[in-house]
Structures are given as C-alpha cells and as structure tokens.
Write a protein that holds these residues in place. Structure first.
Motif, short mmCIF file in Angstrom:
data_model
loop_
_atom_site.label_atom_id
_atom_site.label_comp_id
_atom_site.label_asym_id
_atom_site.label_seq_id
_atom_site.Cartn_x
_atom_site.Cartn_y
_atom_site.Cartn_z
N GLY A 176 31.75 43.44 -0.48
CA GLY A 176 31.09 42.19 -0.83
C GLY A 176 30.16 41.77 0.29
O GLY A 176 29.97 42.50 1.28
N TYR A 209 36.27 43.49 -5.20
CA TYR A 209 35.17 42.66 -4.74
C TYR A 209 35.73 41.44 -4.02
O TYR A 209 36.73 40.85 -4.45
CB TYR A 209 34.31 42.25 -5.94
N ARG A 303 34.31 39.23 -11.81
CA ARG A 303 33.15 40.13 -11.75
C ARG A 303 33.62 41.58 -11.91
O ARG A 303 34.62 41.99 -11.34
CB ARG A 303 32.41 39.99 -10.43
N GLU A 307 28.98 44.44 -11.22
CA GLU A 307 28.49 43.12 -10.82
C GLU A 307 28.79 42.85 -9.35
O GLU A 307 27.96 42.25 -8.64
CB GLU A 307 29.13 42.06 -11.70
N SER A 310 26.33 44.86 -7.36
CA SER A 310 25.01 44.24 -7.42
C SER A 310 24.92 43.07 -6.44
O SER A 310 23.92 42.94 -5.71
CB SER A 310 24.74 43.76 -8.84
N ALA A 311 25.95 42.23 -6.40
CA ALA A 311 25.96 41.10 -5.47
C ALA A 311 25.96 41.58 -4.02
O ALA A 311 25.31 40.99 -3.15
CB ALA A 311 27.17 40.22 -5.74
N THR A 312 26.68 42.68 -3.76
CA THR A 312 26.75 43.20 -2.39
C THR A 312 25.41 43.78 -1.97
O THR A 312 24.97 43.58 -0.82
CB THR A 312 27.85 44.28 -2.31
N ASN A 314 22.49 42.87 -3.12
CA ASN A 314 21.59 41.73 -2.93
C ASN A 314 21.78 41.12 -1.55
O ASN A 314 20.80 40.77 -0.87
CB ASN A 314 21.83 40.68 -4.01
N TRP A 315 23.03 40.98 -1.13
CA TRP A 315 23.29 40.48 0.23
C TRP A 315 22.69 41.42 1.27
O TRP A 315 22.07 40.99 2.24
CB TRP A 315 24.80 40.35 0.46
#
Length: 322
Positions: A176, A209, A303, A307, A310-312, A314-315
C-alpha cells in the motif's frame, strides 16, 4: 476514551491512524521521534526504544484500547545471536512490558499485530490447499517470527491472569501507500522495465492491502466477538509472482518483462549471493485462509487486489514526481 497506536509513524501505523481519524475516533499515536511523519491531526506522544524497560505510562493515560504495531523487523533474516536477542528484547519482552502497563492503566483491549510467519515460511504449492489457518500449529523460523510467537504466548498468559482482552492478527505481506523493502523494489523494477527472471515460477502467495488490514484491525479492536481470538487476514486473492508482476505492469502501463528462467537456477543464484530468504519469497508459496475473521466478524476487504495495487502504484507515481 482513546485508542493508542504504537508505531504510528510507520507504514502500517500511518494507514491505521488515518483510518481511525476518518472514522472520527480519538486516537493517540506513539512515535520514536517528534519529527517523524504522521497524519495531520493525530495526537502524538514520544516513547523511547521498544524494549523490556520502556515506560508507557504517560502514553497510556486515558486509553481504553491499545493497538501494538511497533516491532523490530530489520534483522528478520539475520541468524546471528545478537539479532535473535535484539528481536526478543523488542518484540517479546517489549510487547509484554507494554501489555502489563496497559493492564495497570485500565486498558480493556490489546490488539497485537503478529505475522503469518508464525506458521512458517511456506505452504504446500497445491491448488487444493486452502492455506494456513488459525488452527495450524506454529512453526516460526528466524528471530522475528519466533519473537512474535513468544509474544503471542506471553499475551495469552497475561490475559488469563488479568482479564485483558487480547486480539492477535497475523497478516501476510502488506502493501500500500508507503510500502518499502522488497515490494517497493519490485515496483521500481517493473516501472523501469527491468527484465525479471521469474516467468517460469508457479507459486501462490497471499497479500493484504494496508487499507484492508486497517479496516480489519479497527473492527477487531471493537467487535465483542474478537476478544481472546487470533485472526489471519488477507485480500483473499492468492497470486503467483508472475501474475503479481503482470498486474503491476498493467497499472504502470508497461510491458511485463518476464524471462522463463528455471526456478532452481534462481534459487541457486540466491544462495550464491546470500539472498536465499529474499529469493524464497519470490519462488515459494504462502497462502492464507482467512475464513474465520470473515465468518466471526463479518469482515470483507473493501478493495480487491487489483484495486489495492492501483492505489499503491498511484502513491508510487506521486512519490516519484515529488
């Protein structure tokens, strides 16, 4: 009443404190140094090194629940006597010291973040094997896993003596925003298009996550049925190492450069360059069966694996751009 979170400045601590704050809860974070990064609006208290002599009394004032995330992990693969002693002092004796002072302060519930490594380093690589569950016998290897298992046993004894409601959580690899170590290095390699010799690997590994784990911990800290229980937790979607790399590559919009190198060759090279433990995590299987927490606490990950990835990513992009 206030919830105390140790290791609030760490990867998982940061995610958990943000989740508590979003829920409107009163949360106090324990940090090692005042200058360390913490979520906005979090009350913090500075406590020294984690060990058998740490004084937690000021941090515990007015708290009803303790969530203990802080741990010594950087020597997990070091087999030296000094490394074992270091892990034992911080993760076993330090945890027991905190729990005893929590009892004295009137704390009701103590949530302890342990590790799936308490069960061992690998599960059988078979489609019909559902993975480790809470009833499987412990088989920890290495100073980190052994120290966590010893802490679990010490907390159980203290709970029997004092009535403290202990909840143990055993997650697999957590990823994450803010992730470090091997997962971060894997993302960097995929982002840079580095060819990876893992195309012939056929394993299965569970992940969780950080946001999903934070929600599970929050629920375990409050749910009446969680008292005295141990829970395994995951995203519920085991993947092979090549599948994980392909999923990351999709998020990066880059090709997955996987070379079909025989796993035996990779294992031999890992041993040659003293990277055996890291290589085993890429090649071996470690699957979690988290049916118990889903059944008893009605928990579900909010999530999916994709998903969460994807969030990781983006970070990671925001981090790289800053």
């Amino acid at each position: 009443m206030t919830t105390l979170v140790t290791g609030a400045n760490g990867f998982m601590g940061n995610a958990l404190c943000r989740r508590f704050l979003a829920d409107g809860a009163r949360v106090r974070g324990v940090v090692h140094r005042r200058r360390e990064a913490i979520p906005d609006g979090l009350e913090t208290v500075v406590v020294g090194d984690l060990g058998p002599d740490t004084d937690w009394r000021d941090a515990l004032k007015g708290t009803e629940t303790v969530i203990h995330l802080a741990a010594r992990v950087h020597q997990a693969d070091d087999a030296s006597r000094a490394a074992w002693d270091d892990c034992h002092a911080a993760n076993t004796l330090g945890t027991l010291r905190l729990a005893r002072q929590a009892v004295e302060a009137g704390v009701k519930r103590f949530v302890f973040l342990s590790t799936i490594k308490v069960h061992g380093e690998e599960t059988p690589n078979r489609p019909d094997h559902p993975g480790w569950n809470e009833s499987d016998p412990p088989a920890p290897q290495g100073g980190y896993a052994v120290s966590k298992w010893l802490a679990e046993q010490a907390l159980t004894r203290l709970a029997d003596e004092s009535g403290l409601e202990v909840v143990v959580m055993r997650p697999p690899l957590v990823y994450g925003a803010g992730v470090k170590a091997n997962f971060l290095r894997l993302m960097q390699a995929v982002d840079r298009g580095v060819p990876l010799p893992l195309g012939a690997v056929h394993n299965r590994r569970s992940l969780v996550y950080s946001g999903n784990l934070a929600e599970a911990i929050l629920l375990a800290s409050r749910h009446p049925a969680a008292a005295g229980k141990c829970y395994l937790v995951s995203d519920g979607e085991p993947v092979s190492t090549p599948e994980l790399i392909r999923s990351l590559a999709r998020e990066f919009r880059r090709p997955a450069r996987l070379l079909p190198v025989p796993p035996d060759w990779i294992a031999w090279l890992g041993g040659l360059f003293a990277r055996k433990e890291a290589v085993n995590r890429l090649l071996g299987s470690l699957v979690v069966d988290d049916a118990v927490i889903r059944r008893e606490l009605a928990w579900r990950p909010s999530r999916s694996l994709q998903e969460g990835l994807s969030a990781t990513v983006n970070w990671y992009r925001q981090r790289s751009a800053s």
